[in-house]
Design a protein around this motif. Structure first.
Motif, mmCIF file in Angstrom:
data_model
loop_
_atom_site.group_PDB
_atom_site.id
_atom_site.type_symbol
_atom_site.label_atom_id
_atom_site.label_comp_id
_atom_site.label_asym_id
_atom_site.label_seq_id
_atom_site.Cartn_x
_atom_site.Cartn_y
_atom_site.Cartn_z
ATOM 1 N N VAL A 74 0.680 -1.299 0.060
ATOM 2 C CA VAL A 74 -0.267 -0.047 0.298
ATOM 3 C C VAL A 74 1.113 1.445 0.001
ATOM 4 O O VAL A 74 0.294 2.489 -0.961
ATOM 5 C CB VAL A 74 -1.005 0.132 1.162
ATOM 6 C CG1 VAL A 74 -1.812 1.476 1.031
ATOM 7 C CG2 VAL A 74 -1.698 -1.305 1.160
ATOM 8 N N ALA A 75 2.082 1.639 1.388
ATOM 9 C CA ALA A 75 2.835 1.947 0.964
ATOM 10 C C ALA A 75 3.446 2.569 -0.736
ATOM 11 O O ALA A 75 3.788 3.709 -1.125
ATOM 12 C CB ALA A 75 3.251 2.512 1.641
ATOM 13 N N ALA A 76 3.911 1.599 -0.945
ATOM 14 C CA ALA A 76 4.515 1.438 -2.324
ATOM 15 C C ALA A 76 3.692 1.818 -3.412
ATOM 16 O O ALA A 76 3.796 2.638 -4.048
ATOM 17 C CB ALA A 76 5.221 0.295 -2.934
ATOM 18 N N GLU A 77 1.826 1.454 -3.645
ATOM 19 C CA GLU A 77 1.852 2.307 -4.146
ATOM 20 C C GLU A 77 0.938 4.040 -4.451
ATOM 21 O O GLU A 77 1.530 4.153 -4.982
ATOM 22 C CB GLU A 77 0.185 1.516 -3.949
ATOM 23 C CG GLU A 77 0.503 -0.067 -4.760
ATOM 24 C CD GLU A 77 -1.031 -1.216 -4.358
ATOM 25 O OE1 GLU A 77 -0.786 -2.210 -4.534
ATOM 26 O OE2 GLU A 77 -1.781 -0.084 -3.582
ATOM 27 N N ALA A 78 1.090 3.799 -2.775
ATOM 28 C CA ALA A 78 1.112 5.474 -2.854
ATOM 29 C C ALA A 78 1.872 6.279 -2.847
ATOM 30 O O ALA A 78 2.187 7.609 -3.974
ATOM 31 C CB ALA A 78 0.926 5.751 -1.335
ATOM 32 N N SER A 79 3.542 5.955 -3.094
ATOM 33 C CA SER A 79 4.946 6.480 -3.536
ATOM 34 C C SER A 79 4.650 6.691 -4.616
ATOM 35 O O SER A 79 5.310 7.630 -5.116
ATOM 36 C CB SER A 79 6.112 5.624 -2.696
ATOM 37 O OG SER A 79 6.819 6.119 -3.597
ATOM 38 N N ALA A 80 4.185 5.490 -6.103
ATOM 39 C CA ALA A 80 4.411 5.372 -7.153
ATOM 40 C C ALA A 80 3.132 6.661 -7.999
ATOM 41 O O ALA A 80 3.445 7.593 -8.506
ATOM 42 C CB ALA A 80 4.309 4.001 -7.528
#
Length: 246
Positions: A51-57
């Motif tokens: 979820v954090a990676a998706e938000a970062s992207a």
């Protein structure tokens, strides 16, 4: 392969050919060999990382296209330098970034973890099962006769790289084609993987500090996958001598 000494010896035998550095003198890699992993399904922890990676992207792509991101642009240029078409054969980071908007895949906690780290740190990151390896990892420019164990039309198949293509290989054949495009079936991570090799690939503009931070983050997360997890590391760069630790 078990124990920190065996892991470090495996990594210390790894090589990057001079022809690869001639193509991209700015290339650097961090290799992590890991054992003691306890396999398991996706968890709340791996879900939070994704979820954090998706938000970062989403933040990274808010005002630019995937192709305009600095490290992805560098890898597209590297692919073109040995004849690959980057619009058709996307490096692993670009492939993940293009999926992030609709959601990264949820596979198992090991794969989820390294996919998330790749996106969070904007670095191509490959993971392979050490049990499938025959000899140490080597990054070379292919002759074109090296076998690549893959799948075609849903069935196992043997393919071959094009001459001059940059590939990771071992004593049996190619383990990953086009630097960090597609991994082979023989060494792919499996549901029961307990020992693995991870390769983080960097080109300018990614700094050594940023690359090391990505590797450290990956190691920190891997240590949560079992009480007996052991990790060895190796940095490979042009003109560098073997360096690593556990």
């Amino acid at each position: 392969m078990t124990g920190p000494r065996a892991l470090q010896e495996f990594l210390d035998c790894g090589t990057v050919d001079a022809d690869v550095f001639a193509l991209r003198p700015d290339y650097r890699a961090v290799l992590l060999a890991v054992d003691g992993i306890v396999p398991g399904p996706s968890t709340e922890r791996s879900e939070a990382l994704l979820v954090a990676a998706e938000a970062s992207a989403r933040r990274a792509l808010a005002d630019r296209s995937v192709e305009e991101l600095g490290h992805i642009a560098a890898w597209r240029s590297a692919y073109a330098s040995f004849g690959a078409r980057p619009q058709r054969t996307r490096n692993s980071l670009e492939a993940l970034m293009r999926r992030a908007a609709s959601g990264l895949p949820r596979i198992n906690r090991l794969t989820d973890l390294y996919n998330a780290i790749s996106v969070l740190h904007q670095v191509p990151l490959g993971g392979e099962d050490l049990a499938g390896y025959d000899g140490a990892p080597r990054l070379v420019r292919a002759v074109g006769t090296e076998p690549f164990d893959t799948v075609a039309g849903g069935a196992p198949a043997i393919d071959y790289p094009t001459a001059g293509e940059v590939v990771w290989c071992d004593d049996t054949g190619v383990t990953c084609r086009r630097w960090n495009w597609r991994q082979g079936r023989r060494t792919q991570l499996r549901e029961g993987t307990s020992s693995a090799l991870f390769i983080l690939d960097a080109l300018a503009p990614m700094s050594d500090m940023a690359l090391r931070a990505a590797a450290d983050d990956l190691a920190t997360q891997l240590l949560t996958l079992g009480s007996g997890v052991g990790i060895a590391t190796r940095v490979i760069a042009a003109g560098a001598t073997p360096s690593g630790g556990t």
